[in-house]
Design an enzyme around this catalytic site. Sequence first.
Site, PDB file in Angstrom:
ATOM      1  N   GLU A 271       1.120  -0.977   0.270  1.00 36.05           N
ATOM      2  CA  GLU A 271      -0.306  -0.142   0.035  1.00 36.05           C
ATOM      3  C   GLU A 271       1.323   1.031  -0.058  1.00 36.05           C
ATOM      4  O   GLU A 271       0.254   2.413  -0.822  1.00 36.05           O
ATOM      5  CB  GLU A 271      -1.238  -0.076   1.167  1.00 36.05           C
ATOM      6  CG  GLU A 271      -2.156  -1.321   1.253  1.00 36.05           C
ATOM      7  CD  GLU A 271      -3.086  -1.274   0.108  1.00 36.05           C
ATOM      8  OE1 GLU A 271      -3.439  -0.043  -0.547  1.00 36.05           O
ATOM      9  OE2 GLU A 271      -2.822  -2.409  -0.461  1.00 36.05           O
ATOM     10  N   TRP A 303     -21.642  10.458 -19.171  1.00 35.47           N
ATOM     11  CA  TRP A 303     -21.824  10.163 -17.722  1.00 35.47           C
ATOM     12  C   TRP A 303     -23.202  10.695 -17.811  1.00 35.47           C
ATOM     13  O   TRP A 303     -23.510  12.060 -18.001  1.00 35.47           O
ATOM     14  CB  TRP A 303     -20.782  11.267 -16.895  1.00 35.47           C
ATOM     15  CG  TRP A 303     -19.560  11.088 -17.386  1.00 35.47           C
ATOM     16  CD1 TRP A 303     -18.145  11.253 -17.577  1.00 35.47           C
ATOM     17  CD2 TRP A 303     -18.858   9.476 -16.295  1.00 35.47           C
ATOM     18  NE1 TRP A 303     -17.496  10.903 -17.678  1.00 35.47           N
ATOM     19  CE2 TRP A 303     -17.454   9.907 -16.897  1.00 35.47           C
ATOM     20  CE3 TRP A 303     -19.528   8.278 -15.487  1.00 35.47           C
ATOM     21  CZ2 TRP A 303     -16.608   7.826 -17.012  1.00 35.47           C
ATOM     22  CZ3 TRP A 303     -18.486   7.513 -14.722  1.00 35.47           C
ATOM     23  CH2 TRP A 303     -17.207   7.378 -15.970  1.00 35.47           C
ATOM     24  N   ASN A 338     -11.147   1.506   3.847  1.00 36.51           N
ATOM     25  CA  ASN A 338     -10.499   1.692   2.159  1.00 36.51           C
ATOM     26  C   ASN A 338     -10.902   0.852   1.394  1.00 36.51           C
ATOM     27  O   ASN A 338     -11.926   0.407   0.507  1.00 36.51           O
ATOM     28  CB  ASN A 338      -9.306   1.183   1.788  1.00 36.51           C
ATOM     29  CG  ASN A 338      -8.633   1.249   0.952  1.00 36.51           C
ATOM     30  OD1 ASN A 338      -8.306   2.283   0.308  1.00 36.51           O
ATOM     31  ND2 ASN A 338      -8.015   0.104  -0.173  1.00 36.51           N
ATOM     32  N   TRP A 356     -17.110  10.603 -12.477  1.00 34.65           N
ATOM     33  CA  TRP A 356     -15.921  10.295 -11.427  1.00 34.65           C
ATOM     34  C   TRP A 356     -15.289  10.826 -10.531  1.00 34.65           C
ATOM     35  O   TRP A 356     -14.702  11.456  -9.134  1.00 34.65           O
ATOM     36  CB  TRP A 356     -14.572   9.252 -11.714  1.00 34.65           C
ATOM     37  CG  TRP A 356     -13.701   9.793 -12.979  1.00 34.65           C
ATOM     38  CD1 TRP A 356     -14.234   9.799 -13.867  1.00 34.65           C
ATOM     39  CD2 TRP A 356     -12.919  10.647 -12.424  1.00 34.65           C
ATOM     40  NE1 TRP A 356     -12.868  10.368 -14.684  1.00 34.65           N
ATOM     41  CE2 TRP A 356     -12.532  11.187 -13.078  1.00 34.65           C
ATOM     42  CE3 TRP A 356     -11.948  11.798 -11.228  1.00 34.65           C
ATOM     43  CZ2 TRP A 356     -10.796  12.182 -13.830  1.00 34.65           C
ATOM     44  CZ3 TRP A 356     -11.143  12.120 -10.949  1.00 34.65           C
ATOM     45  CH2 TRP A 356     -10.307  12.391 -12.710  1.00 34.65           C
TER      46      TRP A 356
END
Length: 464
Positions: A271, A303, A338, A356
Site C-alpha cells: 500500500e 456520464w 478503504n 468520477w
Amino acid sequence: MNTLFWFRRDLRLFSNEALIEALNNGAKKAIFFICEKQWQQHNAAPIQIDLLKRRLNYIREQLAQYAIELHIIDAPYFADCESALLSFCDKHQVEHVIANKEYELNEVNRDAQILTKCDEKNITFTLYEGDVIAPVGTVKNQSNEMYKVFTPFKKQWLKQYQDTHFSLLPWPLKKLAEGKTNSPVLKGDGSSEKWPVDDDSLATIVDNFICDKLSSYDDQRDIPSIKGTSGLSPYLALGIISPKQLLVNIQNRYPDILTTSKSKTFTWINELIWREFYRHLIAQFPKLSRGDNFNEKYNSVTWRKNEADFKAWCEGKTGYPLVDAAMRQLVQTGWMHNRLRMVVASFLTKHLLIDWREGESFFMQHLIDGDLASNNGGWQWAASTGCDAQPYFRVFNPITQSERFDPNGKFIRKYLPELEKVPDKHIHFPHAYLGSIGGGKHCYWPAIVDHKAARERAIAAFKV
C-alpha cells in the site's frame, strides 16, 4: 547565510531532512502560510483543516523549545505566498529558503514563480523530496519513462531499495525552553479531536500498528467492522508522519521486509508503494491535477447528470445497505474504510454512471486524509479511466461485497440504525424486509437502481 524553513504538508520535526538541513544551516525561523481560499478551491475538508491547525499549534510550541520561531502567515491564495515570502525574507534578511516539494500542478506553478523571484532577489530557494521514499523520476522503465502499470513499478522500486536498510537523520538541536508561545491558538471549523496530534501519541499509534496489526493486516484490512487498517492515512496526508519514517520503524522489527514481497507482512508495504506510484504519476502527468482522464479513450463516455441519484449517494440513501453505511461513515466521521471506498466509487461510476470527478470532489470535501494524488488515483481506478485501472466491465456487486466483508451486518447496523433489527440473512439486500420488527413494523429500504440493469448500462456506455 540566514536560512528560513518553509513548512507545507510536512508538519513534522523528525524525519524531515529538509528541516534538519535548514537547522544545520543555522535557521532560527520557520513559516507556514494559511491559504484558506486556495484550500477551499481544492475542496479541502474542514476536518482536515482542523487537524492541520491543531498540528501547527503543537509544532509551534515544540519548535519554541529549541528557540525556533514559527511564523504563521495568512496568504489566502497560493499567488499571495510569493509577496508574503519575499516580504518576510526582506524584513529578516533571509538569504536561503528551504522547503519540501509538493507535486500537484498549482503547487508546482507556485514554486516555479517563487524560484524566479528568489533568483531576482539573490535568495537561494532549495526544495527537497520529503514526501516520497523514491524521489520522483527515479523509478523508470528501460525507455526512461514513468511506468503506467503498478506491478512493474513496484518491482523496479523494490529492486532499487530491497537491499537498503533506511535510517533517519539525527535531530541536531537540544531543548532550551519550555515551548510556550504567546501566539494565538489556531482553530478550525471541523472537529478532528479523535485524532491526536502530539508526537508521543503518534509514536504509540505507529508502534501498536507495527507490533500488533501489521502481521494480521492482510487478513483483516477488508473487514470494515474492525480496526484492521493502520489509521495512519490522515497523518501521511499532512506529512505529520513520513513514509520513510514508517519504513524505518517497520524494518527495525522486520529487517527483511523488502525482500519478502510474497509474505502477508508485506501487504501494507504494498500500500505504501501504491502511494508512491500515485505521487510519481501526478508529478509526471499534470493533467491529473486538472481532472482529466488518464486514459483518454474514455473521454467519449457519456456520464449521467442526475442530481437526485447523486444526492442519494451522498446522503447514504441508495437502498444498498453497505454503500449507504459507508457514505454515512464518511459524512459523520470524515473517514471511510478503504474497501468501502472502492465499493462506493464503483457504485457511483458504474451503477449510477455519474462522473468520477463528482465523487472525487465529494470525498475531498469530507475526508480527513484527503490527498489529491491518492484520491484521484483511487477514483480513476474505480471508474476504469485511470492508470492501471480495473477493467470497465468489472462492476462491484454491492450485495456480494456486503455478504463477504460484513457477513453479520455489524458495520451496516452501526451506521444504519434503521436496519438494526433486520436479520443477518436480509441485511445486505436493498428490498423491503417484510418480517415483523418490533411490534409488527416492517423495514423498507428501496434501491434507486437495479444491479443487473445498471451493470449492463455501464458496460454499454464504456464499450463506446
